[in-house]
Motif scaffolding. Structure first.
Motif, PDB file in Angstrom:
ATOM      1  N   ASP A 153       0.804  -1.211   0.000  1.00 57.78           N
ATOM      2  CA  ASP A 153       0.000   0.000   0.000  1.00 57.78           C
ATOM      3  C   ASP A 153       0.843   1.271   0.000  1.00 57.78           C
ATOM      4  N   VAL A 154       2.138   1.131   0.307  1.00 59.48           N
ATOM      5  CA  VAL A 154       3.028   2.302   0.273  1.00 59.48           C
ATOM      6  C   VAL A 154       3.161   2.841  -1.147  1.00 59.48           C
ATOM      7  N   LEU A 155       3.122   1.944  -2.124  1.00 57.50           N
ATOM      8  CA  LEU A 155       3.317   2.369  -3.510  1.00 57.50           C
ATOM      9  C   LEU A 155       2.141   3.206  -3.992  1.00 57.50           C
ATOM     10  N   ASP A 156       2.463   4.363  -4.571  1.00 64.35           N
ATOM     11  CA  ASP A 156       1.457   5.163  -5.253  1.00 64.35           C
ATOM     12  C   ASP A 156       1.919   5.342  -6.701  1.00 64.35           C
ATOM     13  N   GLN A 157       1.161   6.077  -7.467  1.00 68.38           N
ATOM     14  CA  GLN A 157       1.438   6.226  -8.896  1.00 68.38           C
ATOM     15  C   GLN A 157       2.834   6.791  -9.144  1.00 68.38           C
ATOM     16  N   GLN A 158       3.223   7.787  -8.361  1.00 65.08           N
ATOM     17  CA  GLN A 158       4.502   8.453  -8.604  1.00 65.08           C
ATOM     18  C   GLN A 158       5.683   7.550  -8.259  1.00 65.08           C
ATOM     19  N   ALA A 159       5.613   6.887  -7.116  1.00 68.34           N
ATOM     20  CA  ALA A 159       6.683   5.965  -6.737  1.00 68.34           C
ATOM     21  C   ALA A 159       6.772   4.806  -7.718  1.00 68.34           C
ATOM     22  N   ALA A 160       5.609   4.295  -8.132  1.00 68.89           N
ATOM     23  CA  ALA A 160       5.590   3.194  -9.089  1.00 68.89           C
ATOM     24  C   ALA A 160       6.200   3.607 -10.425  1.00 68.89           C
ATOM     25  N   GLN A 161       5.914   4.830 -10.857  1.00 70.13           N
ATOM     26  CA  GLN A 161       6.456   5.282 -12.136  1.00 70.13           C
ATOM     27  C   GLN A 161       7.977   5.427 -12.075  1.00 70.13           C
ATOM     28  N   LEU A 162       8.498   5.868 -10.938  1.00 73.00           N
ATOM     29  CA  LEU A 162       9.947   5.947 -10.780  1.00 73.00           C
ATOM     30  C   LEU A 162      10.575   4.559 -10.891  1.00 73.00           C
ATOM     31  N   LEU A 163      10.026   3.599 -10.155  1.00 75.70           N
ATOM     32  CA  LEU A 163      10.564   2.244 -10.182  1.00 75.70           C
ATOM     33  C   LEU A 163      10.440   1.630 -11.575  1.00 75.70           C
ATOM     34  N   TYR A 164       9.289   1.791 -12.170  1.00 76.08           N
ATOM     35  CA  TYR A 164       9.026   1.215 -13.492  1.00 76.08           C
ATOM     36  C   TYR A 164       9.994   1.786 -14.532  1.00 76.08           C
ATOM     37  N   ALA A 165      10.228   3.085 -14.478  1.00 69.38           N
ATOM     38  CA  ALA A 165      11.140   3.723 -15.429  1.00 69.38           C
ATOM     39  C   ALA A 165      12.555   3.187 -15.285  1.00 69.38           C
ATOM     40  N   ALA A 166      13.004   2.995 -14.036  1.00 68.45           N
ATOM     41  CA  ALA A 166      14.365   2.493 -13.813  1.00 68.45           C
ATOM     42  C   ALA A 166      14.521   1.078 -14.349  1.00 68.45           C
ATOM     43  N   VAL A 167      13.509   0.232 -14.130  1.00 64.58           N
ATOM     44  CA  VAL A 167      13.586  -1.146 -14.612  1.00 64.58           C
ATOM     45  C   VAL A 167      13.582  -1.182 -16.139  1.00 64.58           C
ATOM     46  N   ASN A 173      14.346  -1.747 -22.379  1.00 65.31           N
ATOM     47  CA  ASN A 173      12.971  -1.984 -22.842  1.00 65.31           C
ATOM     48  C   ASN A 173      12.607  -3.462 -22.758  1.00 65.31           C
ATOM     49  N   MET A 174      13.229  -4.167 -21.821  1.00 65.35           N
ATOM     50  CA  MET A 174      12.950  -5.579 -21.540  1.00 65.35           C
ATOM     51  C   MET A 174      13.271  -6.477 -22.740  1.00 65.35           C
ATOM     52  N   ALA A 175      14.192  -6.031 -23.599  1.00 67.80           N
ATOM     53  CA  ALA A 175      14.551  -6.791 -24.795  1.00 67.80           C
ATOM     54  C   ALA A 175      15.563  -7.879 -24.442  1.00 67.80           C
ATOM     55  N   PRO A 176      15.243  -9.158 -24.643  1.00 67.33           N
ATOM     56  CA  PRO A 176      16.190 -10.240 -24.313  1.00 67.33           C
ATOM     57  C   PRO A 176      17.507 -10.124 -25.068  1.00 67.33           C
ATOM     58  N   SER A 177      17.470  -9.572 -26.276  1.00 67.65           N
ATOM     59  CA  SER A 177      18.679  -9.485 -27.097  1.00 67.65           C
ATOM     60  C   SER A 177      19.746  -8.598 -26.476  1.00 67.65           C
ATOM     61  N   ARG A 202       5.306   1.302 -22.066  1.00 68.34           N
ATOM     62  CA  ARG A 202       6.692   0.886 -21.853  1.00 68.34           C
ATOM     63  C   ARG A 202       7.625   1.401 -22.953  1.00 68.34           C
ATOM     64  N   GLY A 203       7.241   1.207 -24.202  1.00 66.70           N
ATOM     65  CA  GLY A 203       8.110   1.598 -25.306  1.00 66.70           C
ATOM     66  C   GLY A 203       8.357   3.089 -25.358  1.00 66.70           C
ATOM     67  N   ALA A 204       7.305   3.877 -25.171  1.00 63.79           N
ATOM     68  CA  ALA A 204       7.447   5.333 -25.223  1.00 63.79           C
ATOM     69  C   ALA A 204       8.288   5.842 -24.055  1.00 63.79           C
ATOM     70  N   LEU A 205       8.094   5.247 -22.867  1.00 65.03           N
ATOM     71  CA  LEU A 205       8.875   5.651 -21.699  1.00 65.03           C
ATOM     72  C   LEU A 205      10.351   5.365 -21.920  1.00 65.03           C
ATOM     73  N   PHE A 206      10.651   4.158 -22.414  1.00 60.73           N
ATOM     74  CA  PHE A 206      12.048   3.821 -22.682  1.00 60.73           C
ATOM     75  C   PHE A 206      12.655   4.765 -23.707  1.00 60.73           C
ATOM     76  N   GLN A 207      11.928   5.048 -24.774  1.00 56.51           N
ATOM     77  CA  GLN A 207      12.476   5.900 -25.828  1.00 56.51           C
ATOM     78  C   GLN A 207      12.788   7.291 -25.302  1.00 56.51           C
TER      79      GLN A 207
END
Length: 408
Positions: A153-167, A173-177, A202-207
């Motif tokens: 429950d600690v996670l909110d939209q902003q914290a999640a977006q930070l984590l998601y962007a870093a990953v 962009n989660m590309a196995p290659s 995901r793709g737009a964020l990575f780009q």
């Protein structure tokens, strides 16, 4: 966060490169601690660079803009004297995105209470320090896992977006290659997407972030080298810089040989390794490597060691270099990133230190790089033992304002 006077400060700090992963893990894990730890200890996220160096990390700035977080709200290494807090017995440290302190920070070791990292484990076991180390693609994956397991429950939209962007950025962009993503990275990226359906595509964020990361327009040679640099020390001082241009373009910079010499003199470096990274249209990495030193013995030994490395075969193919003191290579094994190169570099320094004959050869040749004091980006530097640049009251006030404004 507590707004009363704190007896102790729990500082969450990333590595000295302060890439997006380090910045995000420091911010979000400190926020997690502030919501889950009930004591007189104040969690403080600390970016492990000088405030003036943030401009060298345009991907960090781009992400801060995306989540509406002002850089003015952040706390930087040159704004807080950790030694003062340590001597006062008021410091606890959590290391994220690295698991050993550089030699210049060795005295802070007694304050380290936790480590969360995705690099090769180099820490000695300790009963006073909790260690979570797993070689996933992004340290933010491990922070996400911890939060979702202990306090989702600690996670909110902003914290999640930070984590998601870093990953997404760390895992290309989660590309196995690209050879970075692991099943756990994919699992927790999907978990964030499921819990927060309004995350950017995901793709737009990575780009967006990747374009910013590779934007080196306007940077001089020193800034390009410092943009993403990590250092190690033995009897030789060595740094590895990641360059976001092709090696051909970098080697054609006017006056480069003099600039590299000046850089090594300024930061007390005996050897400088430069790893370039670019991508094909299919997001497959292209890596090249350069070994620079004005001392031929150091340059030759380091080059030979990397050419013959067995633990991480680089598959180096020599290419023409217009600079006398620089060896250039095309790296056939593009999956060996700097994270995998650094253990090789440390093994080289260890072997160098143990082999007196090699050191004797180097000492016979006059080096053009005399030892000089180093700054906070290079291991072995003296820390500034002066007064802290921010008072305890001001620190508490700043962190409280971060908590009030960061997540809105």
């Amino acid at each position: 966060l507590m707004k009363h006077t704190a007896a102790h400060f729990h500082v969450v700090v990333g590595n000295e490169a302060c890439d997006t992963d380090s910045m995000v893990c420091s911010l979000v894990y400190a926020y997690f601690l502030s919501k889950t730890v009930r004591s007189d200890t104040l969690p403080v996220p600390l970016l492990n660079i000088c405030q003036s160096d943030l401009v060298l990390r345009p991907d960090n700035l781009a992400l801060l803009r995306l989540v509406n977080l002002s850089p003015d709200m952040l706390l930087f290494r040159d704004q807080l004297d950790l030694q003062v807090l340590l001597r006062a017995g008021r410091l606890q440290l959590t290391l994220v995105d690295h698991n050993v302190l550089p030699s210049c920070d060795h005295s802070l070791e007694e304050a380290v209470v936790e480590v969360i990292d995705h690099h090769l484990l180099e820490r000695e076991p300790s009963s006073t320090c909790s260690v979570t180390v797993e070689t996933v693609g992004s340290c933010a994956t491990l922070v996400t896992e911890r939060i979702l397991q202990e306090a989702p429950d600690v996670l909110d939209q902003q914290a999640a977006q930070l984590l998601y962007a870093a990953v997404v950025l760390d895992c290309v962009n989660m590309a196995p290659s690209a050879g970075k993503v692991t099943p756990k990275d994919s699992e927790f990226a999907a978990a964030l997407e499921s819990r927060f359906p309004d995350l950017p595509p995901r793709g737009a964020l990575f780009q967006t972030l990747n374009n910013a990361k590779f934007d080196v327009s306007g940077l001089n040679t020193e800034q390009m080298l410092m943009k993403d640099m990590k250092s190690v020390s033995g009897s030789l001082n060595l740094a590895v810089s990641v360059l976001y241009v092709t090696l051909e373009d970098f080697l054609q910079r006017a006056g480069l040989d003099a600039e590299l010499l000046d850089f090594c003199l300024k930061f007390g470096l005996d050897l400088l390794l430069m790893m370039t990274i670019s991508f094909t249209e299919r997001q497959e990495p292209i890596r090249e490597l350069a070994v620079y030193s004005h001392n031929a013995a150091w340059r030759d030994e380091a080059s030979q060691y990397l050419e013959q490395a067995h633990d991480q075969t680089l598959d180096l193919c020599p290419i023409s270099s217009p600079h006398l003191h620089l060896r250039a290579y095309r790296q056939g094994n593009s999956l060996v990133s700097r994270k995998k190169l650094l253990p090789l570099v440390k093994d080289f320094l260890k072997e160098w230190d143990e082999n007196g004959s090699l050191r004797d050869v180097a000492e016979e040749e006059e080096s053009a790089v005399p030892p000089t004091p180093m700054n906070s980006l290079v291991e072995g530097c003296p820390l500034d033992d002066g007064l802290p640049r921010i008072s305890t009251a001001d620190l508490e006030d700043k962190v409280s304002k971060m908590a009030d404004r960061r997540w809105k």
